[in-house]
Design a protein around this motif. Structure first.
Motif, PDB file in Angstrom:
ATOM      1  N   THR A  32      -5.100  43.332  15.764  1.00 12.06           N
ATOM      2  CA  THR A  32      -3.958  44.179  16.129  1.00 12.06           C
ATOM      3  C   THR A  32      -2.802  43.366  16.700  1.00 12.06           C
ATOM      4  OG1 THR A  32      -4.666  44.612  18.417  1.00 12.06           O
ATOM      5  CG2 THR A  32      -5.584  46.029  16.686  1.00 12.06           C
ATOM      6  N   LEU A  33      -2.922  42.050  16.724  1.00  9.91           N
ATOM      7  CA  LEU A  33      -1.889  41.214  17.326  1.00  9.91           C
ATOM      8  C   LEU A  33      -0.567  41.301  16.559  1.00  9.91           C
ATOM      9  CD1 LEU A  33      -3.771  37.904  18.255  1.00  9.91           C
ATOM     10  CD2 LEU A  33      -3.141  39.792  19.763  1.00  9.91           C
ATOM     11  N   ARG A  34       0.500  41.106  17.309  1.00 10.62           N
ATOM     12  CA  ARG A  34       1.843  41.017  16.743  1.00 10.62           C
ATOM     13  C   ARG A  34       2.385  39.653  17.180  1.00 10.62           C
ATOM     14  NH1 ARG A  34       6.214  44.156  14.889  1.00 10.62           N
ATOM     15  NH2 ARG A  34       8.227  43.664  15.880  1.00 10.62           N
ATOM     16  N   ILE A  35       2.650  38.774  16.206  1.00 11.33           N
ATOM     17  CA  ILE A  35       2.992  37.377  16.480  1.00 11.33           C
ATOM     18  C   ILE A  35       4.314  37.012  15.814  1.00 11.33           C
ATOM     19  CG2 ILE A  35       2.264  34.979  16.158  1.00 11.33           C
ATOM     20  CD1 ILE A  35      -0.633  35.958  16.240  1.00 11.33           C
ATOM     21  N   LEU A  36       5.154  36.294  16.539  1.00  7.69           N
ATOM     22  CA  LEU A  36       6.432  35.817  16.000  1.00  7.69           C
ATOM     23  C   LEU A  36       6.430  34.296  15.946  1.00  7.69           C
ATOM     24  CD1 LEU A  36       9.467  36.211  15.206  1.00  7.69           C
ATOM     25  CD2 LEU A  36       9.983  35.969  17.654  1.00  7.69           C
ATOM     26  N   ASP A  37       6.859  33.752  14.814  1.00  8.93           N
ATOM     27  CA  ASP A  37       7.062  32.310  14.668  1.00  8.93           C
ATOM     28  C   ASP A  37       8.550  32.091  14.425  1.00  8.93           C
ATOM     29  OD1 ASP A  37       6.644  29.580  14.340  1.00  8.93           O
ATOM     30  OD2 ASP A  37       6.316  29.777  12.185  1.00  8.93           O
ATOM     31  N   THR A  98       7.612  43.356  22.455  1.00  7.03           N
ATOM     32  CA  THR A  98       6.618  43.873  21.507  1.00  7.03           C
ATOM     33  C   THR A  98       5.628  42.829  20.992  1.00  7.03           C
ATOM     34  OG1 THR A  98       7.976  43.460  19.524  1.00  7.03           O
ATOM     35  CG2 THR A  98       8.318  45.558  20.683  1.00  7.03           C
ATOM     36  N   PHE A  99       5.825  41.541  21.303  1.00 10.04           N
ATOM     37  CA  PHE A  99       4.977  40.501  20.704  1.00 10.04           C
ATOM     38  C   PHE A  99       3.891  40.020  21.659  1.00 10.04           C
ATOM     39  CE2 PHE A  99       8.778  40.256  18.060  1.00 10.04           C
ATOM     40  CZ  PHE A  99       8.226  40.154  16.790  1.00 10.04           C
ATOM     41  N   ASP A 100       2.684  39.922  21.135  1.00 11.66           N
ATOM     42  CA  ASP A 100       1.570  39.348  21.891  1.00 11.66           C
ATOM     43  C   ASP A 100       1.728  37.838  22.037  1.00 11.66           C
ATOM     44  OD1 ASP A 100      -0.492  41.702  22.107  1.00 11.66           O
ATOM     45  OD2 ASP A 100       0.206  41.719  20.031  1.00 11.66           O
ATOM     46  N   LEU A 101       2.360  37.214  21.040  1.00 15.74           N
ATOM     47  CA  LEU A 101       2.579  35.771  21.064  1.00 15.74           C
ATOM     48  C   LEU A 101       3.894  35.448  20.364  1.00 15.74           C
ATOM     49  CD1 LEU A 101       1.642  32.815  21.553  1.00 15.74           C
ATOM     50  CD2 LEU A 101       0.477  32.922  19.330  1.00 15.74           C
ATOM     51  N   VAL A 102       4.730  34.686  21.048  1.00 16.62           N
ATOM     52  CA  VAL A 102       5.959  34.144  20.465  1.00 16.62           C
ATOM     53  C   VAL A 102       5.809  32.632  20.438  1.00 16.62           C
ATOM     54  CG1 VAL A 102       8.432  33.788  20.793  1.00 16.62           C
ATOM     55  CG2 VAL A 102       7.428  36.048  21.220  1.00 16.62           C
ATOM     56  N   GLN A 103       5.983  32.048  19.260  1.00 16.74           N
ATOM     57  CA  GLN A 103       5.837  30.598  19.116  1.00 16.74           C
ATOM     58  C   GLN A 103       7.131  30.040  18.517  1.00 16.74           C
ATOM     59  OE1 GLN A 103       3.926  27.529  18.067  1.00 16.74           O
ATOM     60  NE2 GLN A 103       5.098  27.198  16.215  1.00 16.74           N
ATOM     61  N   GLN A 104       7.546  28.891  19.028  1.00 14.09           N
ATOM     62  CA  GLN A 104       8.680  28.169  18.438  1.00 14.09           C
ATOM     63  C   GLN A 104       8.432  26.677  18.602  1.00 14.09           C
ATOM     64  OE1 GLN A 104      13.040  29.437  18.627  1.00 14.09           O
ATOM     65  NE2 GLN A 104      13.040  27.727  20.056  1.00 14.09           N
ATOM     66  N   ARG A 105       8.626  25.933  17.512  1.00 10.31           N
ATOM     67  CA  ARG A 105       8.277  24.514  17.526  1.00 10.31           C
ATOM     68  C   ARG A 105       9.410  23.664  16.952  1.00 10.31           C
ATOM     69  NH1 ARG A 105       2.947  23.076  14.230  1.00 10.31           N
ATOM     70  NH2 ARG A 105       4.360  23.139  12.454  1.00 10.31           N
ATOM     71  N   LEU A 106       9.845  22.683  17.741  1.00  7.67           N
ATOM     72  CA  LEU A 106      10.838  21.696  17.301  1.00  7.67           C
ATOM     73  C   LEU A 106      12.066  22.366  16.691  1.00  7.67           C
ATOM     74  CD1 LEU A 106       8.352  19.131  15.663  1.00  7.67           C
ATOM     75  CD2 LEU A 106       9.128  19.248  18.042  1.00  7.67           C
ATOM     76  N   GLY A 131       1.645  39.385  27.303  1.00  6.70           N
ATOM     77  CA  GLY A 131       1.694  38.494  26.152  1.00  6.70           C
ATOM     78  C   GLY A 131       2.160  37.095  26.525  1.00  6.70           C
ATOM     79  N   TRP A 132       2.180  36.206  25.539  1.00  7.38           N
ATOM     80  CA  TRP A 132       2.433  34.786  25.787  1.00  7.38           C
ATOM     81  C   TRP A 132       3.548  34.238  24.910  1.00  7.38           C
ATOM     82  CZ3 TRP A 132      -0.079  31.961  29.525  1.00  7.38           C
ATOM     83  CH2 TRP A 132      -1.193  32.570  30.114  1.00  7.38           C
ATOM     84  N   ILE A 133       4.167  33.176  25.402  1.00  9.09           N
ATOM     85  CA  ILE A 133       5.129  32.399  24.615  1.00  9.09           C
ATOM     86  C   ILE A 133       4.691  30.942  24.632  1.00  9.09           C
ATOM     87  CG2 ILE A 133       6.674  32.021  26.588  1.00  9.09           C
ATOM     88  CD1 ILE A 133       9.029  32.146  24.592  1.00  9.09           C
TER      89      ILE A 133
END
Length: 269
Positions: A32-37, A98-106, A131-133
């Motif tokens: 059910t996770l909602r994840i942003l990259d 709304t996001f369980d995880l937000v990720q951003q790299r370089l 949630g986490w970033i």
């Protein structure tokens, strides 16, 4: 998964250095996770995430980038959605919290003159309570055993970031920016990203040597268009790509990256 060699080399090297795709304590088996990259490029990180955690085929995975030029032409898992979005523009209101995880790299260095701290705070607003970033950016420093070509690489990249107006050491401020955004459990870690001969896997060693050297090509092209007074003599600048490739092949290199994670406060009952 479909991706360019340079992208996969960088991705594999970072994942190897991190010991996985995510450092946040989150259950990646939860469908059910909602994840942003953010800054997804060709969505390779999201594709690897689904391949590593098959239950995420039922999740909602969104990848964004400022242009769609690298978006895969091949079909993606049905849980992955791609959308054009700049980190210097307002995010959709309906995405906030709304996001369980937000990720951003370089990616943060692409802000240019847009305040990097504001871009980080805007990302933090997207995280749901609890949630986490996860943000990953370069330290822009050299290892003590790095050779002259690797030192020239860092010198040039640092100068370009400074010339673009955002500075090169922004990664050191991310922890504070997340805390100012109200996040808790904020932690940062600097880890070594090994390149070329410093990598134990021979295949990855060659790929990271090649991709790191080739990363200079668009930068050198940018310098010819932008002008300015680069901090390297013309001879060292023009020979940087082959020198860096040879040096990484023969002795390797060390490029530290900084990982910063934080959690949005849970809603108290």
């Amino acid at each position: 998964m479909h991706s360019s060699t340079s992208t996969t080399a960088q991705h594999d090297a970072v994942v190897d250095a991190m010991g996985g795709l995510v450092v946040c304590p989150i259950d990646l088996e939860n469908p059910t996770l909602r994840i942003l990259d953010s800054g997804t490029g060709d969505a390779y990180w999201l594709q690897d995430l689904v391949q590593t955690y098959p239950r995420l085929k039922e999740a909602t995975l969104i990848g964004t980038d400022v242009v769609n030029a690298k978006f895969p032409k091949d079909s993606l898992p049905s849980s992955i959605y791609l959308q054009i979005q700049s980190i210097t523009e307002p995010w959709p209101e309906e995405w906030k919290g709304t996001f369980d995880l937000v990720q951003q790299r370089l990616t943060l260095g692409a802000c240019g003159t847009f305040p990097h701290g504001q871009a980080v705070k805007n990302l933090a607003e997207l995280v749901k309570p609890g949630g986490w970033i996860q943000l990953i950016e370069p330290d822009q420093t050299c290892g003590v055993k790095d050779g002259p070509a690797m030192n020239d690489f860092i010198t040039l990249v640092t100068w370009v970031f400074d010339m673009m107006g955002g500075g090169a050491r922004y990664a050191y401020d991310i922890k504070q920016w997340l805390q100012e955004a109200g996040l808790v459990n904020v932690k940062e870690l600097s880890i070594p990203l090994f390149l070329g001969a410093s990598v134990s896997d021979k295949g990855l060693a060659e790929r990271t040597a090649r991709s790191t050297a080739d990363a200079m090509l668009p930068l050198l092209k940018y310098l010819k268009v932008r002008g300015g007074d680069p901090p390297l003599p013309a001879g060292r600048l023009d020979s940087l790509v082959p020198r860096l490739y040879k040096e990484l092949q023969e002795q390797g290199g060390f490029y530290p990256i900084r990982i910063i994670r934080g959690q949005a406060p849970a809603i108290s009952k």
